[in-house]
Write a protein that holds these residues in place. Structure first.
Motif, PDB file in Angstrom:
ATOM      1  N   THR A 193       0.828  -1.211   0.000  1.00 52.56           N
ATOM      2  CA  THR A 193       0.000   0.000   0.000  1.00 52.56           C
ATOM      3  C   THR A 193       0.863   1.262   0.000  1.00 52.56           C
ATOM      4  OG1 THR A 193      -0.159  -0.138   2.404  1.00 52.56           O
ATOM      5  CG2 THR A 193      -1.964  -1.093   1.119  1.00 52.56           C
ATOM      6  N   GLY A 194       2.124   1.141   0.374  1.00 50.81           N
ATOM      7  CA  GLY A 194       3.027   2.296   0.335  1.00 50.81           C
ATOM      8  C   GLY A 194       3.448   2.670  -1.073  1.00 50.81           C
ATOM      9  N   LEU A 195       3.368   1.710  -1.996  1.00 50.42           N
ATOM     10  CA  LEU A 195       3.704   1.986  -3.397  1.00 50.42           C
ATOM     11  C   LEU A 195       2.496   2.605  -4.092  1.00 50.42           C
ATOM     12  CD1 LEU A 195       5.665  -1.184  -4.489  1.00 50.42           C
ATOM     13  CD2 LEU A 195       6.535   1.127  -4.316  1.00 50.42           C
ATOM     14  N   THR A 196       2.552   3.875  -4.332  1.00 48.07           N
ATOM     15  CA  THR A 196       1.438   4.564  -4.986  1.00 48.07           C
ATOM     16  C   THR A 196       1.941   5.306  -6.213  1.00 48.07           C
ATOM     17  OG1 THR A 196       1.785   6.509  -3.597  1.00 48.07           O
ATOM     18  CG2 THR A 196       0.152   4.902  -2.841  1.00 48.07           C
ATOM     19  N   ALA A 197       1.047   5.490  -7.152  1.00 50.54           N
ATOM     20  CA  ALA A 197       1.372   6.281  -8.340  1.00 50.54           C
ATOM     21  C   ALA A 197       1.379   7.757  -7.964  1.00 50.54           C
ATOM     22  CB  ALA A 197       0.356   6.013  -9.435  1.00 50.54           C
ATOM     23  N   SER A 198       2.293   8.504  -8.566  1.00 48.83           N
ATOM     24  CA  SER A 198       2.350   9.935  -8.278  1.00 48.83           C
ATOM     25  C   SER A 198       2.871  10.680  -9.498  1.00 48.83           C
ATOM     26  CB  SER A 198       3.264  10.204  -7.076  1.00 48.83           C
ATOM     27  OG  SER A 198       4.587   9.821  -7.372  1.00 48.83           O
ATOM     28  N   THR A 199       2.484  11.944  -9.580  1.00 51.25           N
ATOM     29  CA  THR A 199       2.950  12.830 -10.646  1.00 51.25           C
ATOM     30  C   THR A 199       3.193  14.197 -10.033  1.00 51.25           C
ATOM     31  OG1 THR A 199       1.642  11.638 -12.285  1.00 51.25           O
ATOM     32  CG2 THR A 199       2.390  13.832 -12.892  1.00 51.25           C
ATOM     33  N   PHE A 200       4.361  14.775 -10.331  1.00 51.23           N
ATOM     34  CA  PHE A 200       4.674  16.117  -9.847  1.00 51.23           C
ATOM     35  C   PHE A 200       5.634  16.773 -10.828  1.00 51.23           C
ATOM     36  CE2 PHE A 200       7.628  13.191  -7.892  1.00 51.23           C
ATOM     37  CZ  PHE A 200       8.871  13.803  -8.034  1.00 51.23           C
ATOM     38  N   THR A 201       5.766  18.097 -10.713  1.00 49.96           N
ATOM     39  CA  THR A 201       6.659  18.847 -11.596  1.00 49.96           C
ATOM     40  C   THR A 201       7.816  19.413 -10.783  1.00 49.96           C
ATOM     41  OG1 THR A 201       5.349  20.853 -11.330  1.00 49.96           O
ATOM     42  CG2 THR A 201       4.851  19.465 -13.237  1.00 49.96           C
ATOM     43  N   VAL A 202       8.946  19.545 -11.461  1.00 52.66           N
ATOM     44  CA  VAL A 202      10.175  20.068 -10.854  1.00 52.66           C
ATOM     45  C   VAL A 202      10.748  21.106 -11.805  1.00 52.66           C
ATOM     46  CG1 VAL A 202      12.512  19.471 -10.109  1.00 52.66           C
ATOM     47  CG2 VAL A 202      10.642  17.891  -9.690  1.00 52.66           C
ATOM     48  N   LEU A 203      11.275  22.186 -11.253  1.00 52.83           N
ATOM     49  CA  LEU A 203      11.925  23.209 -12.063  1.00 52.83           C
ATOM     50  C   LEU A 203      13.421  22.938 -12.095  1.00 52.83           C
ATOM     51  CD1 LEU A 203      11.372  25.766 -13.714  1.00 52.83           C
ATOM     52  CD2 LEU A 203      11.862  27.083 -11.660  1.00 52.83           C
ATOM     53  N   ASP A 204      13.947  22.718 -13.283  1.00 57.01           N
ATOM     54  CA  ASP A 204      15.373  22.459 -13.499  1.00 57.01           C
ATOM     55  C   ASP A 204      16.172  23.723 -13.158  1.00 57.01           C
ATOM     56  OD1 ASP A 204      17.638  22.576 -15.892  1.00 57.01           O
ATOM     57  OD2 ASP A 204      17.365  20.578 -15.058  1.00 57.01           O
ATOM     58  N   PRO A 205      17.438  23.596 -12.742  1.00 60.61           N
ATOM     59  CA  PRO A 205      18.245  24.804 -12.477  1.00 60.61           C
ATOM     60  C   PRO A 205      18.387  25.734 -13.682  1.00 60.61           C
ATOM     61  CG  PRO A 205      19.340  22.879 -11.574  1.00 60.61           C
ATOM     62  CD  PRO A 205      18.151  22.383 -12.340  1.00 60.61           C
ATOM     63  N   ARG A 206      18.180  25.232 -14.885  1.00 55.21           N
ATOM     64  CA  ARG A 206      18.256  26.061 -16.080  1.00 55.21           C
ATOM     65  C   ARG A 206      16.902  26.653 -16.454  1.00 55.21           C
ATOM     66  NH1 ARG A 206      21.779  22.617 -15.527  1.00 55.21           N
ATOM     67  NH2 ARG A 206      20.491  20.818 -15.856  1.00 55.21           N
ATOM     68  N   GLY A 207      15.879  26.437 -15.634  1.00 49.48           N
ATOM     69  CA  GLY A 207      14.563  27.016 -15.886  1.00 49.48           C
ATOM     70  C   GLY A 207      13.624  26.138 -16.680  1.00 49.48           C
ATOM     71  N   VAL A 208      13.964  24.877 -16.912  1.00 49.19           N
ATOM     72  CA  VAL A 208      13.112  23.955 -17.657  1.00 49.19           C
ATOM     73  C   VAL A 208      12.224  23.212 -16.668  1.00 49.19           C
ATOM     74  CG1 VAL A 208      13.104  21.953 -19.193  1.00 49.19           C
ATOM     75  CG2 VAL A 208      14.889  23.680 -19.421  1.00 49.19           C
ATOM     76  N   THR A 209      10.919  23.154 -16.954  1.00 47.75           N
ATOM     77  CA  THR A 209       9.979  22.446 -16.101  1.00 47.75           C
ATOM     78  C   THR A 209       9.918  20.984 -16.521  1.00 47.75           C
ATOM     79  OG1 THR A 209       8.695  24.471 -15.878  1.00 47.75           O
ATOM     80  CG2 THR A 209       7.639  22.425 -15.193  1.00 47.75           C
ATOM     81  N   LEU A 210      10.145  20.093 -15.564  1.00 45.81           N
ATOM     82  CA  LEU A 210      10.136  18.655 -15.809  1.00 45.81           C
ATOM     83  C   LEU A 210       8.987  18.013 -15.051  1.00 45.81           C
ATOM     84  CD1 LEU A 210      13.956  17.975 -15.328  1.00 45.81           C
ATOM     85  CD2 LEU A 210      12.742  18.413 -17.452  1.00 45.81           C
ATOM     86  N   GLN A 211       8.308  17.062 -15.686  1.00 44.56           N
ATOM     87  CA  GLN A 211       7.222  16.333 -15.037  1.00 44.56           C
ATOM     88  C   GLN A 211       7.713  14.918 -14.724  1.00 44.56           C
ATOM     89  OE1 GLN A 211       3.701  15.756 -17.370  1.00 44.56           O
ATOM     90  NE2 GLN A 211       2.480  15.190 -15.603  1.00 44.56           N
ATOM     91  N   VAL A 212       7.591  14.549 -13.451  1.00 44.74           N
ATOM     92  CA  VAL A 212       8.004  13.226 -12.990  1.00 44.74           C
ATOM     93  C   VAL A 212       6.738  12.412 -12.732  1.00 44.74           C
ATOM     94  CG1 VAL A 212       9.297  11.948 -11.259  1.00 44.74           C
ATOM     95  CG2 VAL A 212      10.038  14.233 -11.908  1.00 44.74           C
ATOM     96  N   ALA A 213       6.642  11.241 -13.372  1.00 46.56           N
ATOM     97  CA  ALA A 213       5.465  10.382 -13.207  1.00 46.56           C
ATOM     98  C   ALA A 213       5.915   8.996 -12.776  1.00 46.56           C
ATOM     99  CB  ALA A 213       4.680  10.300 -14.505  1.00 46.56           C
ATOM    100  N   ARG A 214       5.361   8.528 -11.646  1.00 49.68           N
ATOM    101  CA  ARG A 214       5.624   7.164 -11.176  1.00 49.68           C
ATOM    102  C   ARG A 214       4.331   6.383 -11.300  1.00 49.68           C
ATOM    103  NH1 ARG A 214       7.750   6.084  -5.192  1.00 49.68           N
ATOM    104  NH2 ARG A 214       5.647   6.694  -4.658  1.00 49.68           N
ATOM    105  N   THR A 215       4.359   5.277 -12.027  1.00 48.02           N
ATOM    106  CA  THR A 215       3.194   4.423 -12.186  1.00 48.02           C
ATOM    107  C   THR A 215       3.476   3.075 -11.549  1.00 48.02           C
ATOM    108  OG1 THR A 215       3.970   3.672 -14.348  1.00 48.02           O
ATOM    109  CG2 THR A 215       2.451   5.538 -14.327  1.00 48.02           C
ATOM    110  N   VAL A 216       2.442   2.527 -10.941  1.00 45.98           N
ATOM    111  CA  VAL A 216       2.540   1.231 -10.272  1.00 45.98           C
ATOM    112  C   VAL A 216       1.600   0.279 -10.998  1.00 45.98           C
ATOM    113  CG1 VAL A 216       2.257  -0.003  -8.105  1.00 45.98           C
ATOM    114  CG2 VAL A 216       3.063   2.364  -8.097  1.00 45.98           C
ATOM    115  N   GLY A 217       2.152  -0.817 -11.484  1.00 42.08           N
ATOM    116  CA  GLY A 217       1.352  -1.785 -12.215  1.00 42.08           C
ATOM    117  C   GLY A 217       0.736  -2.817 -11.277  1.00 42.08           C
ATOM    118  N   GLY A 218      -0.482  -3.201 -11.579  1.00 39.08           N
ATOM    119  CA  GLY A 218      -1.146  -4.219 -10.764  1.00 39.08           C
ATOM    120  C   GLY A 218      -1.688  -3.655  -9.472  1.00 39.08           C
ATOM    121  N   ALA A 219      -2.446  -4.487  -8.773  1.00 38.00           N
ATOM    122  CA  ALA A 219      -3.038  -4.085  -7.499  1.00 38.00           C
ATOM    123  C   ALA A 219      -2.488  -4.981  -6.401  1.00 38.00           C
ATOM    124  CB  ALA A 219      -4.558  -4.206  -7.562  1.00 38.00           C
TER     125      ALA A 219
END
Length: 138
Positions: free
Chosen positions: A73-99
């Protein structure tokens, strides 16, 4: 006092004249302009490599966070954005397969986890990784 022709010729040839210096500066400027595109391309490539390295670090960090989870239950899918030091916005997505299985007898199991880092401005995937995470309990 009379000046001999050989000594007067030496006095006239001493040092560089203004024309020689101007011509050499012009030639150096031409060389600098010729190498300018290489310099610009190098700066662009360096910036792109820095963003790629940041994306790879984010994938590694999220995989380590997933491996640190000891329960299913601790393994959950998540999505968030991070601002790179050079000003580029990056989206990080973690997906968990199966239940997570409900039966306690089904454990230990492995749960597939995938992490992807994408540039939000271009939509290009910078880095991604897939792994199976060992989980002992629900």
């Amino acid at each position: 006092m009379t000046v001999s022709p050989s000594s007067s010729a030496r006095l006239a040839d001493a040092g560089f004249g203004l024309i020689e210096i101007a011509v050499s500066m012009f030639l150096l400027a031409l060389l600098a302009v010729a190498f300018l595109p290489f310099l610009v391309q190098g700066v662009r490539q360096s910036s792109a490599n820095g963003t790629l390295a940041t994306g790879t670090q984010l994938v590694n960090k999220e995989m380590e966070n997933a491996r640190a989870q000891t329960t299913c239950t601790g393994l959950t899918a998540s999505t968030f954005t991070v601002l790179d030091p050079r000003g580029v916005t990056l989206q990080v997505a973690r997906t968990v397969g199966g239940a997570c299985p409900a039966a306690a007898l089904s454990y230990p199991i492995t749960v597939p986890v995938a992490v992807t880092v994408t540039r939000t401005d271009t939509g290009a995937v910078l880095a991604s990784a897939k792994s199976l995470i060992f989980v002992a309990v629900k």
